[in-house]
Design an enzyme around this catalytic site. Structure first.
Site, PDB file in Angstrom:
ATOM      1  N   HIS A 158       0.926  -1.288   0.412  1.00 32.94           N
ATOM      2  CA  HIS A 158      -0.207   0.134   0.101  1.00 32.94           C
ATOM      3  C   HIS A 158       0.731   1.141   0.256  1.00 32.94           C
ATOM      4  O   HIS A 158       2.172   0.707   0.614  1.00 32.94           O
ATOM      5  CB  HIS A 158      -0.623   0.222   1.511  1.00 32.94           C
ATOM      6  N   LYS A 162      -0.632   5.065   4.453  1.00 34.17           N
ATOM      7  CA  LYS A 162      -1.553   3.913   5.387  1.00 34.17           C
ATOM      8  C   LYS A 162      -1.045   3.843   6.718  1.00 34.17           C
ATOM      9  O   LYS A 162      -0.003   3.599   6.881  1.00 34.17           O
ATOM     10  CB  LYS A 162      -1.263   2.388   4.662  1.00 34.17           C
TER      11      LYS A 162
END
Length: 272
Positions: A158, A162
């Site tokens: 990600h 995040k």
């Protein structure tokens, strides 16, 4: 009230909040009825569309979730665990469908959401995309078909903003793999390896996280044995897939009986 369902977006200024607002306003099946941000945010009191740098939408951003939820049919919530737990109680009070894409929640958080679901419709999933939910189903089936000669590793990637790891999707895939094996993920999860860890435990499910750049979301489920590897992969290139899935869940939930549902229910993938 308009017959077109009114949807509230929480965390309106965030990446997913903005995407949800665009998705809802572009849909002929729903209308944006509210936008919520935390107290003190500079969007409070502004029109949501203008705050996003576009045309006015006629929806003023508020820090009062009860005011926003009360007339709404559904709430879509991709925020933080503490906020989501608070919103769950308020959505239940308002009898609004609560669609939850928030990840990183504790067992205590999930208990609070389950309590709210006794009085309202809650749709909660680690990932709202059709592709990921198909991947979850495939993971469960493959894990059930292969014995512990096949090690299971889940690798997720990600963007660098995040804040939780492993991702909610990775945990959802881990739960599916564990369910296929007939075990509890809590008992077999291997979430981090550092230093002299010793040999890999037979039957464990490894979860690894990569964070960097602007990766929307990539998940690999690997089944590894002597002489062969089976890799199931999903790559998301646009957050719109999550927003469209969340809106689908919100519309699906309207009129359902109180309870806690997930995207398998929404997509009709639940196996009896």
């Amino acid at each position: 009230m308009s017959e077109i369902p009114g949807i509230v977006v929480t965390g309106a200024s965030g990446r997913m909040g903005r995407m949800l607002i665009r998705t809802i306003t572009e849909s002929p099946r729903a209308r944006l009825s509210g936008a919520v941000e935390r107290p003190g945010h500079d969007w409070i009191g502004r029109d949501a569309g203008e705050a996003m740098g576009g045309a006015a939408l006629g929806v003023t951003v508020t820090d009062d979730p009860l005011e926003a939820f009360a007339p709404a049919h559904a709430v879509i919530d991709f925020t933080a665990p503490a906020a989501t737990v608070e919103f769950a109680g308020i959505a239940a009070q308002a009898r609004a469908v609560h669609v939850i894409g928030t990840t990183g929640m504790t067992a205590q958080d999930l208990e609070a959401i389950a309590a709210a679901a006794r009085h309202a419709i809650v749709v909660r999933a680690g990932n709202m995309s059709l592709g990921v939910n198909l991947l979850t189903q495939l993971t469960r089936k493959v894990a059930a078909a292969l014995d512990e000669d096949y090690d299971i590793e889940i690798v997720e990637s990600h963007h660098n903003q995040k804040v939780d790891a492993p991702s909610g999707t990775a945990l959802m895939l881990g739960e599916a793999a564990a369910e296929g094996r007939g075990v509890s993920l809590d008992h077999v999860a291997d979430r981090g390896r550092d230093g002299i860890t010793g040999r890999r435990e037979r039957g464990h499910i490894g979860l690894s996280a990569i964070r960097g750049g602007d990766i929307v979301g990539e998940h690999d489920v690997m089944f590894l044995a002597a002489g062969e590897r089976i890799v199931l992969r999903h790559i998301a290139t646009d957050r719109a897939v999550f927003a469209r899935g969340a809106l689908k869940a919100a519309l699906w939930g309207i009129g359902r009986k109180p309870g806690e549902y997930d995207m398998m229910d929404v997509l009709g993938l639940r196996e009896n």
